[in-house]
Design a protein around this motif. Structure first.
Motif, short mmCIF file in Angstrom:
data_model
loop_
_atom_site.label_atom_id
_atom_site.label_comp_id
_atom_site.label_asym_id
_atom_site.label_seq_id
_atom_site.Cartn_x
_atom_site.Cartn_y
_atom_site.Cartn_z
N LYS A 137 -16.11 3.80 2.54
CA LYS A 137 -16.97 2.77 1.49
C LYS A 137 -17.12 3.72 0.14
N LEU A 138 -16.71 3.31 -0.84
CA LEU A 138 -16.70 4.24 -2.02
C LEU A 138 -17.92 3.74 -3.03
N LEU A 139 -18.06 4.64 -3.97
CA LEU A 139 -19.14 4.30 -5.01
C LEU A 139 -18.77 2.93 -5.71
N GLY A 146 -3.13 11.92 -9.22
CA GLY A 146 -2.89 13.25 -9.63
C GLY A 146 -4.22 13.39 -10.36
N THR A 147 -5.05 14.28 -10.05
CA THR A 147 -6.25 14.56 -10.88
C THR A 147 -6.11 15.01 -12.22
N SER A 148 -7.08 14.95 -13.02
CA SER A 148 -6.90 15.50 -14.32
C SER A 148 -6.64 16.82 -14.37
N GLU A 149 -7.05 17.80 -13.35
CA GLU A 149 -6.92 19.31 -13.29
C GLU A 149 -5.22 19.27 -13.18
N ILE A 150 -4.64 18.66 -12.02
CA ILE A 150 -2.99 18.68 -11.81
C ILE A 150 -2.29 18.13 -13.11
N ALA A 203 0.80 -1.16 -0.12
CA ALA A 203 -0.11 -0.09 -0.06
C ALA A 203 0.93 1.19 -0.09
N PHE A 204 0.49 2.36 -0.49
CA PHE A 204 0.97 3.64 -0.68
C PHE A 204 0.19 4.73 0.10
N ALA A 205 0.90 5.11 1.04
CA ALA A 205 0.15 6.31 2.08
C ALA A 205 0.76 7.65 2.13
N LEU A 206 -0.12 8.44 1.01
CA LEU A 206 0.63 9.70 1.17
C LEU A 206 -0.52 10.54 1.48
N THR A 207 -1.81 10.38 1.17
CA THR A 207 -2.66 11.43 1.12
C THR A 207 -3.23 11.43 2.51
N GLU A 208 -3.45 12.84 3.02
CA GLU A 208 -4.18 13.08 4.19
C GLU A 208 -5.48 13.87 4.06
N ALA A 224 -4.09 17.07 2.92
CA ALA A 224 -3.10 17.15 1.93
C ALA A 224 -3.50 16.00 0.84
N GLY A 225 -4.09 16.55 -0.15
CA GLY A 225 -4.62 15.76 -1.51
C GLY A 225 -3.75 16.01 -2.52
N SER A 226 -4.09 17.07 -3.35
CA SER A 226 -3.41 17.39 -4.49
C SER A 226 -1.95 18.05 -3.88
N ASP A 227 -2.08 18.61 -2.88
CA ASP A 227 -0.92 19.36 -2.51
C ASP A 227 -0.40 18.63 -1.25
N THR A 261 -5.58 9.30 4.69
CA THR A 261 -7.15 8.97 4.01
C THR A 261 -6.87 8.54 2.68
N PHE A 262 -7.96 7.86 2.52
CA PHE A 262 -8.13 7.26 1.01
C PHE A 262 -7.00 6.26 0.63
N ILE A 263 -6.66 5.57 1.69
CA ILE A 263 -5.24 4.62 1.31
C ILE A 263 -6.04 3.31 0.88
N SER A 264 -5.62 3.08 -0.40
CA SER A 264 -6.23 1.76 -1.06
C SER A 264 -5.47 0.77 -0.44
N ASN A 265 -6.15 -0.44 -0.02
CA ASN A 265 -5.46 -1.73 0.59
C ASN A 265 -5.48 -1.28 2.13
N PRO A 272 -10.82 -1.86 -1.81
CA PRO A 272 -10.50 -1.68 -0.41
C PRO A 272 -9.87 -0.53 -0.32
N ILE A 273 -10.24 0.18 0.76
CA ILE A 273 -9.97 1.63 1.00
C ILE A 273 -10.20 2.01 2.68
N GLY A 274 -9.41 2.91 2.86
CA GLY A 274 -9.70 3.32 4.32
C GLY A 274 -8.60 4.32 5.07
N LYS A 304 -3.20 18.58 -16.00
CA LYS A 304 -3.30 19.80 -17.04
C LYS A 304 -2.35 20.73 -16.47
N LEU A 305 -2.16 21.07 -15.34
CA LEU A 305 -1.01 21.86 -14.68
C LEU A 305 0.07 21.62 -15.00
N ILE A 306 0.61 20.19 -14.88
CA ILE A 306 1.94 19.65 -15.49
C ILE A 306 2.24 19.95 -16.67
C1 LIG Z 1 -10.47 5.30 -5.11
C2 LIG Z 1 -9.11 6.33 -4.81
C3 LIG Z 1 -8.11 5.72 -4.32
C4 LIG Z 1 -6.88 6.36 -3.55
N1 LIG Z 1 -5.90 5.64 -3.30
C5 LIG Z 1 -5.00 6.13 -2.77
C6 LIG Z 1 -3.89 5.54 -2.26
O1 LIG Z 1 -3.63 4.38 -2.18
N2 LIG Z 1 -2.79 6.34 -1.51
C7 LIG Z 1 -2.89 7.64 -1.53
O2 LIG Z 1 -2.02 8.30 -0.60
N3 LIG Z 1 -3.87 8.31 -1.94
C8 LIG Z 1 -4.96 7.71 -2.52
N4 LIG Z 1 -6.09 8.33 -3.13
C9 LIG Z 1 -6.27 9.85 -2.67
C10 LIG Z 1 -6.13 10.63 -4.25
O3 LIG Z 1 -4.69 10.49 -4.55
C11 LIG Z 1 -6.59 12.02 -3.93
O4 LIG Z 1 -8.02 11.76 -3.72
C12 LIG Z 1 -6.11 12.75 -4.92
O5 LIG Z 1 -4.59 13.39 -5.06
C13 LIG Z 1 -6.85 14.28 -4.80
O6 LIG Z 1 -6.92 14.70 -3.81
P1 LIG Z 1 -8.30 15.16 -2.92
O7 LIG Z 1 -9.16 14.24 -2.93
O8 LIG Z 1 -7.68 15.67 -1.57
O9 LIG Z 1 -8.71 16.44 -3.42
P2 LIG Z 1 -8.34 17.76 -3.59
O10 LIG Z 1 -6.80 18.15 -3.69
O11 LIG Z 1 -8.82 18.84 -2.36
O12 LIG Z 1 -9.05 18.60 -5.13
C14 LIG Z 1 -10.30 18.77 -5.02
C15 LIG Z 1 -10.66 19.44 -6.51
O13 LIG Z 1 -9.70 20.61 -6.64
C16 LIG Z 1 -8.85 20.57 -7.80
N5 LIG Z 1 -7.53 21.11 -7.57
C17 LIG Z 1 -6.83 21.10 -6.46
N6 LIG Z 1 -5.61 21.82 -6.63
C18 LIG Z 1 -5.96 22.62 -7.90
C19 LIG Z 1 -4.98 23.47 -8.41
N7 LIG Z 1 -3.92 23.91 -7.89
N8 LIG Z 1 -5.23 24.15 -9.74
C20 LIG Z 1 -6.62 23.44 -9.94
N9 LIG Z 1 -7.59 22.62 -9.50
C21 LIG Z 1 -7.08 22.03 -8.45
C22 LIG Z 1 -8.81 18.94 -7.87
O14 LIG Z 1 -8.30 18.73 -9.30
C23 LIG Z 1 -10.07 18.49 -7.61
O15 LIG Z 1 -10.81 18.61 -8.81
C24 LIG Z 1 -7.06 7.64 -3.56
C25 LIG Z 1 -8.43 8.08 -4.05
C26 LIG Z 1 -9.26 7.54 -4.52
C27 LIG Z 1 -10.60 8.29 -4.90
#
Ligand SMILES: Cc1cc2nc3c(=O)[nH]c(=O)nc-3n(C[C@H](O)[C@H](O)[C@H](O)COP(=O)(O)OP(=O)(O)OC[C@H]3O[C@@H](n4cnc5c(N)ncnc54)[C@H](O)[C@@H]3O)c2cc1C
Length: 380
Positions: free
Chosen positions: A191-193, A354-358, A115-120, A123-126, A148-152, A198-200, A360-362
């Protein structure tokens, strides 16, 4: 921009695809799914040859081939495969010899579960906003915080986890291998859609780790996380391609057999146009993935190509699967149908790693780099 990828080791690609497609359908338990992937020998692609793998270095084209085929077969297989890679790759390139010896062969056998535990929560995209701390003690660290959102979560035997060892937003992060059994570590399922993912959430309260649990040097956490995500980013695109191909396959079968207005619906030109557009979209996405993997395997810097591959493939897969469901009419929405499952499963791919928006920024950042900078890092 670089030339398009050449075909890669076709016999090997075929063998990997056949092994993935031969896995049984209808497996819902993550551990059972992983056991099947391990028994098929596919986890050998996640680690270097010295630790039970196939190639001297992990090959992204192999990871992409396997992910596309597993995602076609069943997205749960793909997920379990990907997490074995994500949870072990930092140890492959930054870990000590004893960490590699202890973890990597067990990853191949499916006995260690990654498992890879980065997100908090904050601290999602950032990623630089990570708050989990790893406080130095005499001979190790004490970890406190929440992921949070840690797969496995709850399935993994260890978590490759990132925590703060210093104040600097980027250079203050370090990587650790945290055993799932560590006292002070608790898991709360989410619990996801997508029901089968498996996530938690992980809570760390005074988790004591020896110094040897740190992966890489103190302060290298951000670099380790980014290098891992950069390798795996195109492979998320590959998984999307696999799901979209399966949806297209299901749609083709359905439109041949479903009769309305006295003939199979595939005889309506609107249906044919839809299929043609879907197939073209899927294969264009596959080529972008292939190009990124080709460049990375060759040792090139491919930040732009990787982000394009992930962005385009995941967005395309969503469109293709949506159209496949539409071609099924009401039956596509029936719970348990293949397209209904793909429709739910594909959604997360536009968000994680990395979301689609992130992405695009890259891509924009790469496009706006000066020509001088581009020349300096040009792969050719
Ligand atoms: C099914 C699933 C499995 C996952 N598994 C893991 C895992 O195993 N380990 C782990 O560490 N993480 C995991 N994640 C977390 C995932 O990496 C984060 O959900 C993702 O990085 C986005 O972070 P956030 O959800 O906090 O959204 P946010 O960062 O809060 O973003 C919300 C919205 O704002 C947009 N946004 C944010 N910053 C900018 C910006 N600078 N410019 C423009 N738009 C922006 C985003 O694109 C998004 O649309 C998982 C997530 C899901 C849904």
């Amino acid at each position: 921009m670089t030339a398009l990828a050449l075909p890669w080791d076709l016999p090997r690609r075929k063998a990997l695809e056949q092994a993935a497609l031969a896995l049984p359908e209808g497996v819902h338990d993550p551990r059972e799914a992983l056991a099947h992937v391990a028994a098929a020998g596919l986890l050998r692609e996640c680690v270097p040859a010295a630790y039970g793998g196939v190639d001297e270095r992990v090959q992204l084209r192999a990871l992409c081939t396997v992910r596309a085929a597993l995602a076609y077969r069943d997205p749960l297989y793909d997920l379990m495969f990907a997490l074995q890679g994500l949870g072990s790759y930092p140890v492959t390139f930054a870990g000590s010899k004893s960490q590699r010896e202890a973890l990597l062969p067990a990853i191949v056998r499916g006995e260690a579960i990654g498992a890879f535990a980065l997100t908090e929560p904050e601290a999602g995209s950032d990623v630089s906003a990570i708050r989990t701390t790893a406080r130095r003690t005499g001979d190790g660290y004490v970890l406190d915080g929440e992921k949070t959102f840690i797969s496995n979560a709850g399935v993994a035997t260890s978590y490759l986890l990132f925590a703060r060892t210093g104040e600097h937003p980027r250079r203050g992060l370090s990587a650790f291998l945290v055993p799932a059994t560590a006292p002070g570590l608790t898991v709360w399922p989410q619990k996801l859609l997508t029901g089968e993912h498996p996530i938690g959430t992980l809570r760390l309260q005074g988790v004591v780790l020896p110094e040897e649990a740190r992966v890489g040097a103190e302060g290298e956490g951000m670099a380790i996380a980014l290098r891992t995500l950069e390798l795996f980013r195109p492979s998320v695109g590959a998984a999307a391609v696999g799901m979209a191909r399966r949806a297209l396959h299901e749609a083709r079968s359905h439109v041949r057999s479903r009769v309305q207005f006295g003939k199979p619906i595939c005889e309506f030109q609107a249906t044919q146009l839809a299929l043609a557009e879907m197939a073209t979209l899927v294969e264009s996405a596959a080529l972008l993935v292939e190009r990124a993997a080709f460049l990375i395997d060759g040792g090139a810097r491919a930040t732009l190509e990787s982000s394009m591959a992930k962005l385009h493939a995941t967005e395309t897969a969503q469109q293709v699967i949506d159209r496949a469901l539409q071609l099924h009419g009401g039956s596509g929405l029936l719970a348990g149908s293949v397209v209904e499952r793909l429709y739910r499963e594909v959604r997360a791919l536009r968000i994680y790693e990395g979301t689609s928006e992130i992405q695009k920024l890259i891509i924009a950042r790469e496009l706006l780099r000066s020509e001088e900078e581009q020349r300096c890092s040009s792969p050719t």
